[in-house]
Design an enzyme around this catalytic site. Sequence first.
Site, PDB file in Angstrom:
ATOM      1  N   ASP A  53      18.079  52.479 -36.340  1.00 55.71           N
ATOM      2  CA  ASP A  53      16.035  52.755 -36.225  1.00 55.71           C
ATOM      3  C   ASP A  53      15.732  52.418 -34.931  1.00 55.71           C
ATOM      4  O   ASP A  53      15.753  51.588 -34.608  1.00 55.71           O
ATOM      5  CB  ASP A  53      15.483  51.384 -36.792  1.00 55.71           C
ATOM      6  CG  ASP A  53      13.693  51.750 -37.296  1.00 55.71           C
ATOM      7  OD1 ASP A  53      13.493  52.908 -36.560  1.00 55.71           O
ATOM      8  OD2 ASP A  53      12.817  50.758 -37.396  1.00 55.71           O
ATOM      9  N   GLU A 132      22.604  52.200  -3.706  1.00 52.69           N
ATOM     10  CA  GLU A 132      22.536  51.039  -2.959  1.00 52.69           C
ATOM     11  C   GLU A 132      21.184  50.621  -3.402  1.00 52.69           C
ATOM     12  O   GLU A 132      20.128  50.528  -3.014  1.00 52.69           O
ATOM     13  CB  GLU A 132      22.172  51.342  -1.212  1.00 52.69           C
ATOM     14  CG  GLU A 132      23.595  51.709  -0.769  1.00 52.69           C
ATOM     15  CD  GLU A 132      23.131  51.907   0.606  1.00 52.69           C
ATOM     16  OE1 GLU A 132      22.581  51.466   1.584  1.00 52.69           O
ATOM     17  OE2 GLU A 132      24.378  52.482   1.263  1.00 52.69           O
ATOM     18  N   GLU A 134      19.070  47.048  -3.868  1.00 51.93           N
ATOM     19  CA  GLU A 134      18.462  45.526  -3.352  1.00 51.93           C
ATOM     20  C   GLU A 134      17.528  44.958  -4.367  1.00 51.93           C
ATOM     21  O   GLU A 134      16.938  45.561  -5.535  1.00 51.93           O
ATOM     22  CB  GLU A 134      17.096  46.102  -2.405  1.00 51.93           C
ATOM     23  CG  GLU A 134      18.778  46.204  -1.058  1.00 51.93           C
ATOM     24  CD  GLU A 134      17.238  47.207   0.394  1.00 51.93           C
ATOM     25  OE1 GLU A 134      17.864  47.560   1.181  1.00 51.93           O
ATOM     26  OE2 GLU A 134      16.040  47.521  -0.594  1.00 51.93           O
ATOM     27  N   GLU A 215      19.177  40.226   2.475  1.00 52.02           N
ATOM     28  CA  GLU A 215      18.437  41.545   3.119  1.00 52.02           C
ATOM     29  C   GLU A 215      17.514  41.175   3.964  1.00 52.02           C
ATOM     30  O   GLU A 215      16.919  39.559   4.191  1.00 52.02           O
ATOM     31  CB  GLU A 215      17.976  42.590   2.210  1.00 52.02           C
ATOM     32  CG  GLU A 215      18.523  43.843   1.363  1.00 52.02           C
ATOM     33  CD  GLU A 215      18.749  44.650   2.956  1.00 52.02           C
ATOM     34  OE1 GLU A 215      18.511  44.699   3.330  1.00 52.02           O
ATOM     35  OE2 GLU A 215      19.201  45.834   3.004  1.00 52.02           O
ATOM     36  N   GLU A 223      21.700  42.371  -1.212  1.00 57.73           N
ATOM     37  CA  GLU A 223      22.705  43.562  -1.408  1.00 57.73           C
ATOM     38  C   GLU A 223      23.348  43.179  -2.034  1.00 57.73           C
ATOM     39  O   GLU A 223      24.013  42.854  -1.031  1.00 57.73           O
ATOM     40  CB  GLU A 223      22.194  45.113  -0.621  1.00 57.73           C
ATOM     41  CG  GLU A 223      22.549  46.105  -1.206  1.00 57.73           C
ATOM     42  CD  GLU A 223      22.473  46.755  -0.015  1.00 57.73           C
ATOM     43  OE1 GLU A 223      23.331  47.972   0.095  1.00 57.73           O
ATOM     44  OE2 GLU A 223      21.516  46.675   0.894  1.00 57.73           O
ATOM     45  N   HIS A 272      18.620  52.950  -2.233  1.00 54.52           N
ATOM     46  CA  HIS A 272      19.252  54.478  -1.418  1.00 54.52           C
ATOM     47  C   HIS A 272      19.762  55.381  -2.420  1.00 54.52           C
ATOM     48  O   HIS A 272      20.919  54.347  -2.926  1.00 54.52           O
ATOM     49  CB  HIS A 272      19.554  53.947  -0.201  1.00 54.52           C
ATOM     50  CG  HIS A 272      18.454  53.015   0.471  1.00 54.52           C
ATOM     51  ND1 HIS A 272      18.916  52.279   1.494  1.00 54.52           N
ATOM     52  CD2 HIS A 272      17.852  52.674   0.438  1.00 54.52           C
ATOM     53  CE1 HIS A 272      17.775  51.795   1.956  1.00 54.52           C
ATOM     54  NE2 HIS A 272      16.711  52.122   1.557  1.00 54.52           N
ATOM     55  N   ARG A 343      15.913  56.184  10.156  1.00 57.44           N
ATOM     56  CA  ARG A 343      15.522  55.180   8.662  1.00 57.44           C
ATOM     57  C   ARG A 343      14.255  56.230   7.871  1.00 57.44           C
ATOM     58  O   ARG A 343      13.740  55.030   6.588  1.00 57.44           O
ATOM     59  CB  ARG A 343      16.227  53.390   8.714  1.00 57.44           C
ATOM     60  CG  ARG A 343      17.516  53.765   9.110  1.00 57.44           C
ATOM     61  CD  ARG A 343      18.210  52.371   9.280  1.00 57.44           C
ATOM     62  NE  ARG A 343      19.269  52.647   9.237  1.00 57.44           N
ATOM     63  CZ  ARG A 343      20.325  52.436   8.272  1.00 57.44           C
ATOM     64  NH1 ARG A 343      20.620  52.464   7.009  1.00 57.44           N
ATOM     65  NH2 ARG A 343      21.256  52.114   9.404  1.00 57.44           N
ATOM     66  N   GLU A 362      21.348  61.168   2.113  1.00 54.91           N
ATOM     67  CA  GLU A 362      20.986  59.487   1.559  1.00 54.91           C
ATOM     68  C   GLU A 362      19.440  59.801   1.827  1.00 54.91           C
ATOM     69  O   GLU A 362      18.326  60.010   2.284  1.00 54.91           O
ATOM     70  CB  GLU A 362      21.871  58.604   1.957  1.00 54.91           C
ATOM     71  CG  GLU A 362      20.897  57.361   1.758  1.00 54.91           C
ATOM     72  CD  GLU A 362      20.783  56.098   2.973  1.00 54.91           C
ATOM     73  OE1 GLU A 362      20.512  55.009   2.999  1.00 54.91           O
ATOM     74  OE2 GLU A 362      21.082  56.359   4.342  1.00 54.91           O
ATOM     75  N   ARG A 364      15.968  57.736   0.415  1.00 50.14           N
ATOM     76  CA  ARG A 364      16.128  56.973   0.574  1.00 50.14           C
ATOM     77  C   ARG A 364      14.474  56.146   0.338  1.00 50.14           C
ATOM     78  O   ARG A 364      14.306  55.090   0.351  1.00 50.14           O
ATOM     79  CB  ARG A 364      16.177  56.393   2.385  1.00 50.14           C
ATOM     80  CG  ARG A 364      17.418  56.844   3.041  1.00 50.14           C
ATOM     81  CD  ARG A 364      17.263  56.152   4.370  1.00 50.14           C
ATOM     82  NE  ARG A 364      16.573  54.850   4.520  1.00 50.14           N
ATOM     83  CZ  ARG A 364      17.361  54.163   4.394  1.00 50.14           C
ATOM     84  NH1 ARG A 364      18.177  54.194   4.891  1.00 50.14           N
ATOM     85  NH2 ARG A 364      16.696  52.677   5.529  1.00 50.14           N
TER      86      ARG A 364
END
Length: 473
Positions: A53, A132, A134, A215, A223, A272, A343, A362, A364
């Site tokens: 259901d 990645e 966290e 982290e 992480e 990321h 970054r 990547e 981010r």
Amino acid sequence: MANPAQDVLRRIREEGIELIDLKFADLHGQWQHLTVCTDLLEEDSFETGLAFDGSSIRGWKAIHESDMAIVPDPTAAWIDPFLRHKTLSLICSVQEPRSGEPYGRCPRSLARRALAHLAGTGLADTAYFGPELEFFLFEDVRYGSSPGGSFYSVDSIEAPWNSGRLEEGGNLAYKMRAKEGYFPVPPSDTFQDIRSEMLLTMAQLGVPIEKHHHEVAAAGQQELGIRFSELINSADNVMIYKYVVRNVARKYGRTATFMPKPVFDDNGSGMHVHQSLWREGQPLFYGLGTYADLSQTARWYIGGLLRHAPSLLAFTNPTTNSYKRLVPGFEAPVNLVYSQGNRSAAVRIPLSGDNPRAKRLEFRSGDAMANPYLAFSALLMAGLDGIRQQIDPGDGMDLDLFALPPEDLAQIATVPACLEGALAALGADHEYLLAGDVFSSELISTWIALKSEEVQQLRQRPHPYEFSLYYDA
């Protein structure tokens, strides 16, 4: 020739499996499950599914059309390490029982359509994704919201605010200073053994593992590193990751959250996502002698990500809390540029040396509140649209964005400042998601409606800090 369905049934018999747990992701990206006796699972169950259901699943069927079928994937099977009785977990998709067609709001089925679309373009035959994630581990979490009051409280034994707390057996200090959680050794890092158990448990379940560490945020941010996989496998691994983290944390008397910003004035948690396209066993993102050794295909893919980023964030950053992490002026990746070293850029090109097979990009900005099947599929569709339209991402930006004069910084586009902005962007820019019938207009409008209701719920409630600002004004 191997038959995965028969292999699963043989394993059930030979290993003394007592129960089968069928796990599937809902639209929001949370696992739901149904446990059945082993004799209910037959070879044709892997084609026609088992009935259930669907009317009580958020954002799914109405009561008058609630019959659905859950279809196990025989290649995604593992013994659940957290259950008392020996139980085989199977990751599933959902389909319409009458037509046998994939259910339009099943995230895993949508990801299959994304891969079919990729194959149909002829551009590539494989999309690799490497997330990645966290998260925070707390010892105590309390919260409440009522017409007459609202509060939250989180606590970690490592948190700097506990340096003066009375603790059983005495306060042994070794509290972390704010933003200094990256990478202290024990005894300051109190989570080493917990993270090790999380990582090794994931390996037992078939997730390719790499590393783990504390982290930056002092109040218990962590992480665990896992390797890249093909799109659907990678999304499955994210679901297993969350499941393992939460259950191992509970075993140790902790609680885990993937909320991007549960702690004020310290780093938030992101997800990321590394990405690359391949064709016939060869990487497509490497171009020797160019900026960051990027191929033209990779540049166009980046162009698609940057152009569609405001609407992408409706899937990669799908909560109101997501935007408390994405605040300009901090390390958070809010700038819609790409870089091989910065970054704070939305897209970063990791250093990969002279290895063409390691060349990737990547994204981010996203966080782990995302439904990985929807988020990875949306990222792929944006990148493919960039290749199709040959969208030029401009030059890579390796400048210190924090040192730019305000007039120069104002020329750099940024991600939306709130979920409402991302949803508005999705409403205006979603044609790229409709290509190949991967996403549907109905799913997108449903998503916007569901998430707009969350925005409305926050909008109409007083915030506790407003009392500090305005009560006696």
